[in-house]
Every structure is written in structure tokens, then in C-alpha cells.
Design a protein around this motif. Structure first.
Motif, PDB file in Angstrom:
ATOM      1  N   SER A  36       0.859  -1.190   0.000  1.00  0.00           N
ATOM      2  CA  SER A  36       0.000   0.000   0.000  1.00  0.00           C
ATOM      3  C   SER A  36       0.889   1.231   0.000  1.00  0.00           C
ATOM      4  CB  SER A  36      -0.891   0.027   1.245  1.00  0.00           C
ATOM      5  OG  SER A  36      -1.835  -1.019   1.224  1.00  0.00           O
ATOM      6  N   ASP A  37       0.302   2.365  -0.323  1.00  0.00           N
ATOM      7  CA  ASP A  37       1.111   3.579  -0.273  1.00  0.00           C
ATOM      8  C   ASP A  37       1.431   3.931   1.180  1.00  0.00           C
ATOM      9  OD1 ASP A  37      -0.923   5.331   0.853  1.00  0.00           O
ATOM     10  OD2 ASP A  37      -1.813   5.422  -1.142  1.00  0.00           O
ATOM     11  N   ASN A  40      -1.525   5.232   3.572  1.00  0.00           N
ATOM     12  CA  ASN A  40      -2.461   4.197   4.020  1.00  0.00           C
ATOM     13  C   ASN A  40      -1.804   3.243   4.999  1.00  0.00           C
ATOM     14  OD1 ASN A  40      -5.005   4.776   2.774  1.00  0.00           O
ATOM     15  ND2 ASN A  40      -4.093   4.247   0.815  1.00  0.00           N
ATOM     16  N   THR A  41      -0.569   2.875   4.725  1.00  0.00           N
ATOM     17  CA  THR A  41       0.142   1.973   5.632  1.00  0.00           C
ATOM     18  C   THR A  41       0.341   2.627   6.991  1.00  0.00           C
ATOM     19  OG1 THR A  41       1.237   0.907   3.762  1.00  0.00           O
ATOM     20  CG2 THR A  41       2.254   0.625   5.926  1.00  0.00           C
ATOM     21  N   ALA A  43      -1.432   4.989   8.353  1.00  0.00           N
ATOM     22  CA  ALA A  43      -2.735   5.100   9.020  1.00  0.00           C
ATOM     23  C   ALA A  43      -3.130   3.775   9.656  1.00  0.00           C
ATOM     24  CB  ALA A  43      -3.800   5.557   8.023  1.00  0.00           C
ATOM     25  N   PHE A  44      -2.885   2.689   8.954  1.00  0.00           N
ATOM     26  CA  PHE A  44      -3.218   1.372   9.494  1.00  0.00           C
ATOM     27  C   PHE A  44      -2.381   1.065  10.729  1.00  0.00           C
ATOM     28  CE2 PHE A  44      -2.721  -3.186   9.914  1.00  0.00           C
ATOM     29  CZ  PHE A  44      -4.036  -3.616   9.869  1.00  0.00           C
ATOM     30  N   MET A 161      -9.186  -3.627   4.977  1.00  0.00           N
ATOM     31  CA  MET A 161      -8.796  -2.248   4.719  1.00  0.00           C
ATOM     32  C   MET A 161      -7.444  -1.920   5.356  1.00  0.00           C
ATOM     33  SD  MET A 161     -11.266  -1.197   2.832  1.00  0.00           S
ATOM     34  CE  MET A 161     -10.918   0.548   2.735  1.00  0.00           C
ATOM     35  N   GLY A 163      -5.745   1.370   5.841  1.00  0.00           N
ATOM     36  CA  GLY A 163      -6.108   2.774   5.650  1.00  0.00           C
ATOM     37  C   GLY A 163      -7.349   2.816   4.774  1.00  0.00           C
ATOM     38  N   GLU A 164      -7.247   3.465   3.619  1.00  0.00           N
ATOM     39  CA  GLU A 164      -8.358   3.504   2.667  1.00  0.00           C
ATOM     40  C   GLU A 164      -8.134   2.562   1.484  1.00  0.00           C
ATOM     41  OE1 GLU A 164      -9.190   7.544   1.603  1.00  0.00           O
ATOM     42  OE2 GLU A 164      -9.392   8.163   3.693  1.00  0.00           O
ATOM     43  N   ASP A 165      -7.108   1.742   1.572  1.00  0.00           N
ATOM     44  CA  ASP A 165      -6.744   0.809   0.506  1.00  0.00           C
ATOM     45  C   ASP A 165      -7.428  -0.536   0.745  1.00  0.00           C
ATOM     46  OD1 ASP A 165      -5.490  -0.393  -1.627  1.00  0.00           O
ATOM     47  OD2 ASP A 165      -3.504  -0.429  -0.712  1.00  0.00           O
ATOM     48  N   ARG A 166      -8.214  -0.966  -0.227  1.00  0.00           N
ATOM     49  CA  ARG A 166      -8.945  -2.239  -0.129  1.00  0.00           C
ATOM     50  C   ARG A 166      -8.045  -3.386  -0.575  1.00  0.00           C
ATOM     51  NH1 ARG A 166     -14.617  -1.757  -0.438  1.00  0.00           N
ATOM     52  NH2 ARG A 166     -14.725  -3.585  -1.769  1.00  0.00           N
TER      53      ARG A 166
END
Length: 176
Positions: A36-37, A40-41, A43-44, A161, A163-166
């Protein structure tokens, strides 16, 4: 001698929250930082692996956290989640989620993961569970092979999910 035989597997406690949080973040990043970018990473990692959240999970009687150590070094951890409702594709009765299962990259291939799986299954059996279910990223063939060797089968798919990456995951299920 199998190098994994020196591993000690124990129940985690609230006192482990800081180290567990750091290991969770490090080992997640080792496995998935490329997937993931950075935003997103990050945030997770922030939302899932902070010490306060880990302290709450370690204190929760519905979550069993096992920690594998090689001497003083942390080698891996796993979390059995007893209260997470299984997805509809998990049809086995009395199922529990294997919510997290990670080992330090230096421990891969040394047999510790098999030891940990035996310990997680024993914890599940002790709590009257007959099935384990888990999510595994569809683009993680090494993890999928490991779970299949441990008797898990693909029973469905789910979205995970970051972050916002599915991410597209397999749902796998196996007897305890």
C-alpha cells in the motif's frame, strides 16, 4: 536440533503492550509495507498497533495473545479472538478468529510458526472452540501455503482495509 525448539510460548500480559506494539508494527511493515502507499500503511499502523490499544486487547478476556520468545528476543505472536463473529462463509460451529499471526522475518522457516499454531489450537480447544477462521491476503502465497499445510482451507473472500486501501483476502477455516 530444530532451531524452533528453543522458543518459549507464553500468554501475553498488559506489561507486554509496549514491546508487542513495536513488534506488531515492525513485522506488519516487513510483510506488507510494499503493498500500500505510505499514507495508508501509516494510518493502518497508527490505528492498530499503538501501545494503548494493545494494552486494552491484552486485558480483554475475549482475546488471547500468545508470544513466542527465543531467549529474551521476541520471535512471534498470535491472537485468538473469541468474540469476533465469523463471516457467513465460515459454517463450522464454535468458531474463533485467528486474528493475527506474525513472526519476525529472521524466524521464518525455523518451525516456530508450527509451534505457535499448536499452541493457538490448544487455547481454542480449552475454550470449547472447534474451528478457527482467518483472513489472509490473496497476494501472500507463503502465508497461504503455511495455513494450507496447517489444515486450513479457503472458504470465501473478504475485503481488508489498510487505511483507505482495499485488499482482497481469502477467508480460511480449519479444525482446532
Amino acid at each position: 536440533m530444530n532451531p524452533a525448539t528453543s522458543l518459549q510460548i507464553r500468554r501475553g500480559s498488559v506489561a507486554d503492550a509496549e514491546t508487542l506494539s513495536r513488534c506488531m508494527a515492525d513485522w506488519f511493515l516487513a510483510a506488507y509495507a510494499h503493498a500500500s502507499d505510505a499514507a495508508n500503511t501509516a494510518a493502518f499502523v497508527r490505528s492498530n498497533f499503538d501501545p494503548q490499544k494493545q494494552a486494552r486487547e491484552l486485558a480483554d478476556p475475549q482475546i488471547v495473545t500468545l508470544i513466542a520468545q527465543d531467549g529474551a528476543d521476541w520471535a512471534g505472536y498470535a491472537q485468538l479472538r473469541l468474540a469476533t463473529p465469523p463471516p457467513a462463509c465460515v459454517t463450522g460451529p464454535d468458531a474463533a478468529e485467528l486474528g493475527r499471526f506474525y513472526f519476525a522475518p529472521a524466524q521464518h522457516g525455523r518451525g516456530g510458526a508450527g509451534q505457535m499454531m499448536q499452541s493457538i489450537r490448544a487455547e481454542a480447544r480449552a475454550r470449547g472452540r472447534r474451528w478457527l477462521w482467518l483472513l489472509v491476503w490473496q497476494e501472500q502465497p507463503q502465508a497461504i501455503r503455511f495455513y494450507e499445510k496447517q489444515g486450513f482451507e479457503k472458504v470465501g473472500t473478504a475485503i481488508f482495509m489498510v487505511g483507505e486501501d482495499r485488499k482482497h483476502d481469502f477467508v480460511m477455516c480449519g479444525a482446532v
